[in-house]
Scaffold this motif. Structure first.
Motif, mmCIF file in Angstrom:
data_model
loop_
_atom_site.group_PDB
_atom_site.id
_atom_site.type_symbol
_atom_site.label_atom_id
_atom_site.label_comp_id
_atom_site.label_asym_id
_atom_site.label_seq_id
_atom_site.Cartn_x
_atom_site.Cartn_y
_atom_site.Cartn_z
ATOM 1 N N LEU A 146 -35.548 -32.275 4.418
ATOM 2 C CA LEU A 146 -35.451 -30.808 4.687
ATOM 3 C C LEU A 146 -36.928 -30.713 5.121
ATOM 4 N N GLU A 147 -38.082 -31.126 4.705
ATOM 5 C CA GLU A 147 -39.346 -30.775 5.091
ATOM 6 C C GLU A 147 -39.808 -31.186 6.722
ATOM 7 N N LYS A 148 -38.861 -32.193 7.239
ATOM 8 C CA LYS A 148 -39.269 -32.428 8.820
ATOM 9 C C LYS A 148 -38.016 -31.886 9.818
ATOM 10 N N CYS A 149 -37.353 -31.058 9.214
ATOM 11 C CA CYS A 149 -36.202 -30.511 10.013
ATOM 12 C C CYS A 149 -36.540 -29.130 10.750
ATOM 13 N N TRP A 150 -36.020 -29.040 11.983
ATOM 14 C CA TRP A 150 -36.109 -27.931 12.783
ATOM 15 C C TRP A 150 -34.800 -27.159 12.541
ATOM 16 N N ARG A 151 -33.713 -28.065 11.937
ATOM 17 C CA ARG A 151 -32.321 -27.135 11.871
ATOM 18 C C ARG A 151 -31.985 -27.764 10.589
ATOM 19 N N VAL A 152 -31.300 -26.889 9.723
ATOM 20 C CA VAL A 152 -30.700 -27.277 8.764
ATOM 21 C C VAL A 152 -29.499 -26.493 8.530
ATOM 22 N N ILE A 153 -28.378 -27.687 8.412
ATOM 23 C CA ILE A 153 -27.083 -27.070 8.223
ATOM 24 C C ILE A 153 -26.444 -27.344 6.836
ATOM 25 N N ALA A 154 -25.814 -26.245 6.240
ATOM 26 C CA ALA A 154 -25.313 -26.426 4.831
ATOM 27 C C ALA A 154 -23.999 -25.606 4.533
ATOM 28 N N HIS A 155 -23.122 -26.105 3.765
ATOM 29 C CA HIS A 155 -21.962 -25.660 3.570
ATOM 30 C C HIS A 155 -21.447 -25.658 2.108
ATOM 31 N N ALA A 156 -21.086 -24.396 1.578
ATOM 32 C CA ALA A 156 -20.319 -24.118 0.558
ATOM 33 C C ALA A 156 -18.898 -24.104 0.492
ATOM 34 N N THR A 157 -18.269 -24.542 -0.525
ATOM 35 C CA THR A 157 -16.892 -24.338 -0.414
ATOM 36 C C THR A 157 -16.116 -24.395 -1.784
ATOM 37 N N ASP A 158 -15.028 -23.966 -1.689
ATOM 38 C CA ASP A 158 -14.107 -24.330 -2.838
ATOM 39 C C ASP A 158 -12.969 -24.981 -2.756
ATOM 40 N N GLY A 159 -12.833 -25.834 -1.787
ATOM 41 C CA GLY A 159 -11.665 -26.460 -1.172
ATOM 42 C C GLY A 159 -10.789 -25.728 -0.315
ATOM 43 N N VAL A 160 -10.769 -24.584 -0.321
ATOM 44 C CA VAL A 160 -9.962 -23.842 0.604
ATOM 45 C C VAL A 160 -10.672 -22.833 1.568
ATOM 46 N N GLN A 161 -11.664 -22.166 1.129
ATOM 47 C CA GLN A 161 -12.534 -21.530 1.876
ATOM 48 C C GLN A 161 -14.015 -21.954 1.852
ATOM 49 N N TRP A 162 -14.676 -21.670 2.861
ATOM 50 C CA TRP A 162 -16.116 -22.211 3.156
ATOM 51 C C TRP A 162 -17.088 -21.295 3.720
ATOM 52 N N LEU A 163 -18.185 -21.423 3.588
ATOM 53 C CA LEU A 163 -19.217 -20.539 4.300
ATOM 54 C C LEU A 163 -20.187 -21.677 4.939
ATOM 55 N N SER A 164 -20.658 -21.697 6.098
ATOM 56 C CA SER A 164 -21.407 -22.706 6.622
ATOM 57 C C SER A 164 -22.724 -21.589 7.024
ATOM 58 N N LEU A 165 -23.969 -22.503 6.483
ATOM 59 C CA LEU A 165 -25.177 -21.528 6.859
ATOM 60 C C LEU A 165 -26.209 -22.505 7.776
ATOM 61 N N THR A 166 -26.570 -22.181 8.938
ATOM 62 C CA THR A 166 -27.561 -22.820 9.638
ATOM 63 C C THR A 166 -28.906 -22.176 9.731
ATOM 64 N N ILE A 167 -29.737 -22.674 9.436
ATOM 65 C CA ILE A 167 -31.298 -22.266 9.655
ATOM 66 C C ILE A 167 -31.969 -23.130 10.693
ATOM 67 N N GLU A 168 -32.323 -22.508 11.835
ATOM 68 C CA GLU A 168 -32.986 -23.284 12.816
ATOM 69 C C GLU A 168 -34.109 -22.621 13.469
ATOM 70 N N ASP A 169 -35.308 -23.518 13.685
ATOM 71 C CA ASP A 169 -36.179 -22.961 14.440
ATOM 72 C C ASP A 169 -36.737 -24.091 15.530
ATOM 73 N N ARG A 170 -36.158 -23.711 16.613
ATOM 74 C CA ARG A 170 -36.197 -24.891 17.800
ATOM 75 C C ARG A 170 -37.983 -25.092 18.156
ATOM 76 N N ALA A 171 -38.621 -24.265 17.667
ATOM 77 C CA ALA A 171 -39.989 -24.232 18.002
ATOM 78 C C ALA A 171 -40.410 -25.481 17.317
ATOM 79 N N LEU A 172 -39.954 -25.936 16.291
ATOM 80 C CA LEU A 172 -40.566 -27.113 15.410
ATOM 81 C C LEU A 172 -40.014 -28.480 15.946
ATOM 82 N N ASP A 173 -39.124 -28.362 16.914
ATOM 83 C CA ASP A 173 -38.689 -29.813 17.581
ATOM 84 C C ASP A 173 -39.821 -30.167 18.418
ATOM 85 N N THR A 174 -40.355 -31.346 17.917
ATOM 86 C CA THR A 174 -41.587 -31.698 18.675
ATOM 87 C C THR A 174 -41.221 -32.347 20.017
ATOM 88 N N SER A 175 -39.945 -32.653 20.205
ATOM 89 C CA SER A 175 -39.572 -33.197 21.379
ATOM 90 C C SER A 175 -39.467 -32.256 22.539
#
Length: 178
Positions: free
Chosen positions: A96-125
């Motif tokens: 997590l400390e080195k990411c410019w994008r984090v994708i995470a999911h929460a589910t109960d097996g039937v429904q889900w939420l997807s959460l993305t946090i991204e800061d493209r300015a942190l991508d050193t490339s």
């Protein structure tokens, strides 16, 4: 559910998430997708909805990403989902400390939420920033979506009858016969 988690994200980070499209269109016919098969070579009676997108046009300081994820997890658990689990194998990420994008999911097996946090300015490339420019995407954003897989309308009784012989049995691995 999505509004509850979005509210928790706002409280934790100060970032307001707004609907990407009108909430009146979230469950429109175009957002429902029939499953191609049941995973065992037969017809599926399930449909999947992918909808309900919300986005904030900034991100908290990178050091605060974990607290945003924790607040989102707490809110998801209040609505019966599991905590958000960070997707592994994200390109350009080394924990997590080195990411410019984090994708995470929460589910109960039937429904889900997807959460993305991204800061493209942190991508050193610089590739992520160039991609954002090319596609008209924000450099930094918090993005939340909802989805579920349910029995198609009118098939509840047929589905229950088809499942009767399998109740109580361990579920076998799906095939690739679909």
């Amino acid at each position: 559910m999505i509004e509850h988690v979005a509210s928790a994200i706002t409280t934790a980070s100060g970032i307001k998430l707004d609907p990407v499209s009108s909430s009146a269109s979230w469950f429109a016919d175009t957002n429902w997708h029939k499953e191609d098969g049941n995973g065992y070579g037969g017809e599926s009676m399930l449909v999947t909805v992918n909808c309900c997108e919300m986005q904030g046009d900034s991100v908290p300081n990178h050091d605060d990403w974990r607290s945003l994820l924790d607040a989102a997890s707490d809110a998801a658990k209040e609505r019966g989902l599991a905590s958000f689990a960070i997707e592994s194998g994200i390109e350009g990420c080394n924990g997590l400390e080195k990411c410019w994008r984090v994708i995470a999911h929460a589910t109960d097996g039937v429904q889900w939420l997807s959460l993305t946090i991204e800061d493209r300015a942190l991508d050193t490339s610089g590739d992520a920033g160039r991609e954002a420019d090319r596609l008209g995407l924000p450099i930094a954003a918090v993005h939340l979506t909802y989805g579920a897989t349910v029995v198609e309308a009118g098939a509840k009784d047929r589905f229950a009858k088809a499942m009767e012989p399998f109740v109580g049995l361990e579920r076998p691995e799906a095939t690739t016969s679909d």
